[in-house]
Design a protein around this motif. Sequence first.
Motif, PDB file in Angstrom:
ATOM      1  N   THR A  12     -62.377 -24.155  -1.808  1.00 43.23           N
ATOM      2  CA  THR A  12     -62.876 -24.782  -0.583  1.00 43.23           C
ATOM      3  C   THR A  12     -63.065 -26.282  -0.779  1.00 43.23           C
ATOM      4  O   THR A  12     -63.185 -26.752  -1.922  1.00 43.23           O
ATOM      5  CB  THR A  12     -64.246 -24.183  -0.178  1.00 43.23           C
ATOM      6  OG1 THR A  12     -65.213 -24.542  -1.180  1.00 43.23           O
ATOM      7  CG2 THR A  12     -64.193 -22.665  -0.023  1.00 43.23           C
ATOM      8  N   PRO A  13     -63.122 -27.024   0.326  1.00 47.13           N
ATOM      9  CA  PRO A  13     -63.434 -28.452   0.207  1.00 47.13           C
ATOM     10  C   PRO A  13     -64.797 -28.706  -0.463  1.00 47.13           C
ATOM     11  O   PRO A  13     -64.937 -29.660  -1.220  1.00 47.13           O
ATOM     12  CB  PRO A  13     -63.423 -28.933   1.650  1.00 47.13           C
ATOM     13  CG  PRO A  13     -62.508 -27.991   2.353  1.00 47.13           C
ATOM     14  CD  PRO A  13     -62.746 -26.663   1.694  1.00 47.13           C
ATOM     15  N   GLN A  14     -65.772 -27.843  -0.190  1.00 45.43           N
ATOM     16  CA  GLN A  14     -67.101 -27.988  -0.818  1.00 45.43           C
ATOM     17  C   GLN A  14     -66.982 -27.913  -2.336  1.00 45.43           C
ATOM     18  O   GLN A  14     -67.530 -28.745  -3.059  1.00 45.43           O
ATOM     19  CB  GLN A  14     -68.047 -26.891  -0.317  1.00 45.43           C
ATOM     20  CG  GLN A  14     -69.378 -26.822  -1.055  1.00 45.43           C
ATOM     21  CD  GLN A  14     -70.426 -27.759  -0.525  1.00 45.43           C
ATOM     22  OE1 GLN A  14     -70.406 -28.086   0.651  1.00 45.43           O
ATOM     23  NE2 GLN A  14     -71.328 -28.176  -1.373  1.00 45.43           N
ATOM     24  N   GLU A  15     -66.239 -26.907  -2.826  1.00 43.35           N
ATOM     25  CA  GLU A  15     -66.032 -26.794  -4.270  1.00 43.35           C
ATOM     26  C   GLU A  15     -65.265 -28.003  -4.797  1.00 43.35           C
ATOM     27  O   GLU A  15     -65.513 -28.467  -5.913  1.00 43.35           O
ATOM     28  CB  GLU A  15     -65.270 -25.512  -4.591  1.00 43.35           C
ATOM     29  CG  GLU A  15     -66.091 -24.258  -4.403  1.00 43.35           C
ATOM     30  CD  GLU A  15     -65.286 -22.995  -4.673  1.00 43.35           C
ATOM     31  OE1 GLU A  15     -64.129 -23.083  -5.160  1.00 43.35           O
ATOM     32  OE2 GLU A  15     -65.812 -21.915  -4.399  1.00 43.35           O
ATOM     33  N   GLY A  16     -64.348 -28.521  -3.990  1.00 38.34           N
ATOM     34  CA  GLY A  16     -63.601 -29.710  -4.375  1.00 38.34           C
ATOM     35  C   GLY A  16     -64.506 -30.917  -4.524  1.00 38.34           C
ATOM     36  O   GLY A  16     -64.357 -31.719  -5.457  1.00 38.34           O
ATOM     37  N   TYR A  17     -65.449 -31.049  -3.603  1.00 33.53           N
ATOM     38  CA  TYR A  17     -66.388 -32.168  -3.679  1.00 33.53           C
ATOM     39  C   TYR A  17     -67.276 -32.042  -4.912  1.00 33.53           C
ATOM     40  O   TYR A  17     -67.540 -33.018  -5.616  1.00 33.53           O
ATOM     41  CB  TYR A  17     -67.224 -32.247  -2.401  1.00 33.53           C
ATOM     42  CG  TYR A  17     -68.048 -33.499  -2.330  1.00 33.53           C
ATOM     43  CD1 TYR A  17     -67.465 -34.723  -2.069  1.00 33.53           C
ATOM     44  CD2 TYR A  17     -69.420 -33.468  -2.553  1.00 33.53           C
ATOM     45  CE1 TYR A  17     -68.211 -35.893  -2.030  1.00 33.53           C
ATOM     46  CE2 TYR A  17     -70.183 -34.623  -2.508  1.00 33.53           C
ATOM     47  CZ  TYR A  17     -69.569 -35.827  -2.247  1.00 33.53           C
ATOM     48  OH  TYR A  17     -70.309 -36.977  -2.208  1.00 33.53           O
ATOM     49  N   GLU A  18     -67.726 -30.821  -5.190  1.00 35.52           N
ATOM     50  CA  GLU A  18     -68.550 -30.598  -6.381  1.00 35.52           C
ATOM     51  C   GLU A  18     -67.761 -30.908  -7.654  1.00 35.52           C
ATOM     52  O   GLU A  18     -68.302 -31.460  -8.611  1.00 35.52           O
ATOM     53  CB  GLU A  18     -69.075 -29.169  -6.379  1.00 35.52           C
ATOM     54  CG  GLU A  18     -70.107 -28.942  -5.281  1.00 35.52           C
ATOM     55  CD  GLU A  18     -70.445 -27.483  -5.042  1.00 35.52           C
ATOM     56  OE1 GLU A  18     -69.979 -26.606  -5.799  1.00 35.52           O
ATOM     57  OE2 GLU A  18     -71.185 -27.223  -4.069  1.00 35.52           O
ATOM     58  N   LEU A  19     -66.469 -30.589  -7.644  1.00 35.23           N
ATOM     59  CA  LEU A  19     -65.626 -30.931  -8.788  1.00 35.23           C
ATOM     60  C   LEU A  19     -65.488 -32.448  -8.914  1.00 35.23           C
ATOM     61  O   LEU A  19     -65.530 -32.994 -10.020  1.00 35.23           O
ATOM     62  CB  LEU A  19     -64.248 -30.278  -8.660  1.00 35.23           C
ATOM     63  CG  LEU A  19     -63.241 -30.607  -9.764  1.00 35.23           C
ATOM     64  CD1 LEU A  19     -63.786 -30.269 -11.152  1.00 35.23           C
ATOM     65  CD2 LEU A  19     -61.926 -29.895  -9.498  1.00 35.23           C
ATOM     66  N   ALA A  20     -65.363 -33.140  -7.793  1.00 29.47           N
ATOM     67  CA  ALA A  20     -65.270 -34.605  -7.822  1.00 29.47           C
ATOM     68  C   ALA A  20     -66.522 -35.219  -8.448  1.00 29.47           C
ATOM     69  O   ALA A  20     -66.435 -36.158  -9.247  1.00 29.47           O
ATOM     70  CB  ALA A  20     -65.051 -35.148  -6.409  1.00 29.47           C
ATOM     71  N   ALA A  67     -58.454 -33.213  -3.448  1.00 32.61           N
ATOM     72  CA  ALA A  67     -57.939 -32.782  -2.138  1.00 32.61           C
ATOM     73  C   ALA A  67     -56.412 -32.741  -2.156  1.00 32.61           C
ATOM     74  O   ALA A  67     -55.796 -31.778  -1.669  1.00 32.61           O
ATOM     75  CB  ALA A  67     -58.440 -33.705  -1.032  1.00 32.61           C
ATOM     76  N   ALA A  68     -55.783 -33.755  -2.711  1.00 31.29           N
ATOM     77  CA  ALA A  68     -54.322 -33.768  -2.786  1.00 31.29           C
ATOM     78  C   ALA A  68     -53.813 -32.615  -3.650  1.00 31.29           C
ATOM     79  O   ALA A  68     -52.818 -31.972  -3.296  1.00 31.29           O
ATOM     80  CB  ALA A  68     -53.850 -35.114  -3.335  1.00 31.29           C
ATOM     81  N   ALA A  69     -54.491 -32.337  -4.749  1.00 28.81           N
ATOM     82  CA  ALA A  69     -54.077 -31.236  -5.625  1.00 28.81           C
ATOM     83  C   ALA A  69     -54.197 -29.888  -4.933  1.00 28.81           C
ATOM     84  O   ALA A  69     -53.519 -28.930  -5.302  1.00 28.81           O
ATOM     85  CB  ALA A  69     -54.925 -31.251  -6.888  1.00 28.81           C
ATOM     86  N   ASN A  70     -55.035 -29.816  -3.911  1.00 26.24           N
ATOM     87  CA  ASN A  70     -55.249 -28.569  -3.170  1.00 26.24           C
ATOM     88  C   ASN A  70     -54.545 -28.586  -1.812  1.00 26.24           C
ATOM     89  O   ASN A  70     -54.886 -27.785  -0.935  1.00 26.24           O
ATOM     90  CB  ASN A  70     -56.754 -28.327  -2.990  1.00 26.24           C
ATOM     91  CG  ASN A  70     -57.386 -27.871  -4.272  1.00 26.24           C
ATOM     92  OD1 ASN A  70     -57.290 -26.713  -4.630  1.00 26.24           O
ATOM     93  ND2 ASN A  70     -58.015 -28.799  -4.995  1.00 26.24           N
ATOM     94  N   ASN A  71     -53.588 -29.478  -1.666  1.00 30.12           N
ATOM     95  CA  ASN A  71     -52.849 -29.610  -0.397  1.00 30.12           C
ATOM     96  C   ASN A  71     -53.817 -29.708   0.783  1.00 30.12           C
ATOM     97  O   ASN A  71     -53.578 -29.124   1.843  1.00 30.12           O
ATOM     98  CB  ASN A  71     -51.851 -28.466  -0.213  1.00 30.12           C
ATOM     99  CG  ASN A  71     -50.826 -28.764   0.835  1.00 30.12           C
ATOM    100  OD1 ASN A  71     -50.497 -29.926   1.091  1.00 30.12           O
ATOM    101  ND2 ASN A  71     -50.321 -27.737   1.484  1.00 30.12           N
ATOM    102  N   TYR A  72     -54.913 -30.387   0.561  1.00 26.87           N
ATOM    103  CA  TYR A  72     -55.936 -30.626   1.591  1.00 26.87           C
ATOM    104  C   TYR A  72     -56.442 -29.314   2.202  1.00 26.87           C
ATOM    105  O   TYR A  72     -56.809 -29.268   3.354  1.00 26.87           O
ATOM    106  CB  TYR A  72     -55.423 -31.612   2.637  1.00 26.87           C
ATOM    107  CG  TYR A  72     -54.997 -32.906   1.986  1.00 26.87           C
ATOM    108  CD1 TYR A  72     -55.929 -33.891   1.678  1.00 26.87           C
ATOM    109  CD2 TYR A  72     -53.672 -33.122   1.618  1.00 26.87           C
ATOM    110  CE1 TYR A  72     -55.556 -35.070   1.043  1.00 26.87           C
ATOM    111  CE2 TYR A  72     -53.293 -34.300   0.970  1.00 26.87           C
ATOM    112  CZ  TYR A  72     -54.227 -35.253   0.685  1.00 26.87           C
ATOM    113  OH  TYR A  72     -53.856 -36.408   0.043  1.00 26.87           O
ATOM    114  N   TRP A  73     -56.419 -28.257   1.428  1.00 30.87           N
ATOM    115  CA  TRP A  73     -56.919 -26.926   1.793  1.00 30.87           C
ATOM    116  C   TRP A  73     -56.276 -26.396   3.078  1.00 30.87           C
ATOM    117  O   TRP A  73     -56.890 -25.695   3.856  1.00 30.87           O
ATOM    118  CB  TRP A  73     -58.447 -26.920   1.873  1.00 30.87           C
ATOM    119  CG  TRP A  73     -59.051 -27.206   0.549  1.00 30.87           C
ATOM    120  CD1 TRP A  73     -59.256 -26.311  -0.459  1.00 30.87           C
ATOM    121  CD2 TRP A  73     -59.496 -28.470   0.048  1.00 30.87           C
ATOM    122  NE1 TRP A  73     -59.796 -26.942  -1.553  1.00 30.87           N
ATOM    123  CE2 TRP A  73     -59.961 -28.281  -1.270  1.00 30.87           C
ATOM    124  CE3 TRP A  73     -59.539 -29.745   0.566  1.00 30.87           C
ATOM    125  CZ2 TRP A  73     -60.457 -29.299  -2.056  1.00 30.87           C
ATOM    126  CZ3 TRP A  73     -60.031 -30.768  -0.212  1.00 30.87           C
ATOM    127  CH2 TRP A  73     -60.488 -30.537  -1.504  1.00 30.87           C
TER     128      TRP A  73
END
Length: 74
Positions: A12-20, A67-73
């Motif tokens: 998810t984007p939330q998990e992506g933000y936490e990874l950032a 986000a790019a690595a996740n194709n913007y979900w």
Amino acid sequence: MEEWLPSLKTDTPQEGYELAIKLARKGVALTQPDAEVRKKLRGIYAENADSLTLASQVIAIHYQTVAAANNYWK
């Protein structure tokens, strides 16, 4: 160096933000490995608007990468 980042993929984007955030924190810890020095410096930048803005910018840059690595979900 220990391997701690198996992938930039997140569900998810939330998990992506936490990874950032984790990427930003790891970057600081690797740049300044002495925890006591980081603790001393925290008081200086914690009340500095420019420092806090730059920290947010670093997180934003990492988030763009995730986000790019996740194709913007999509």
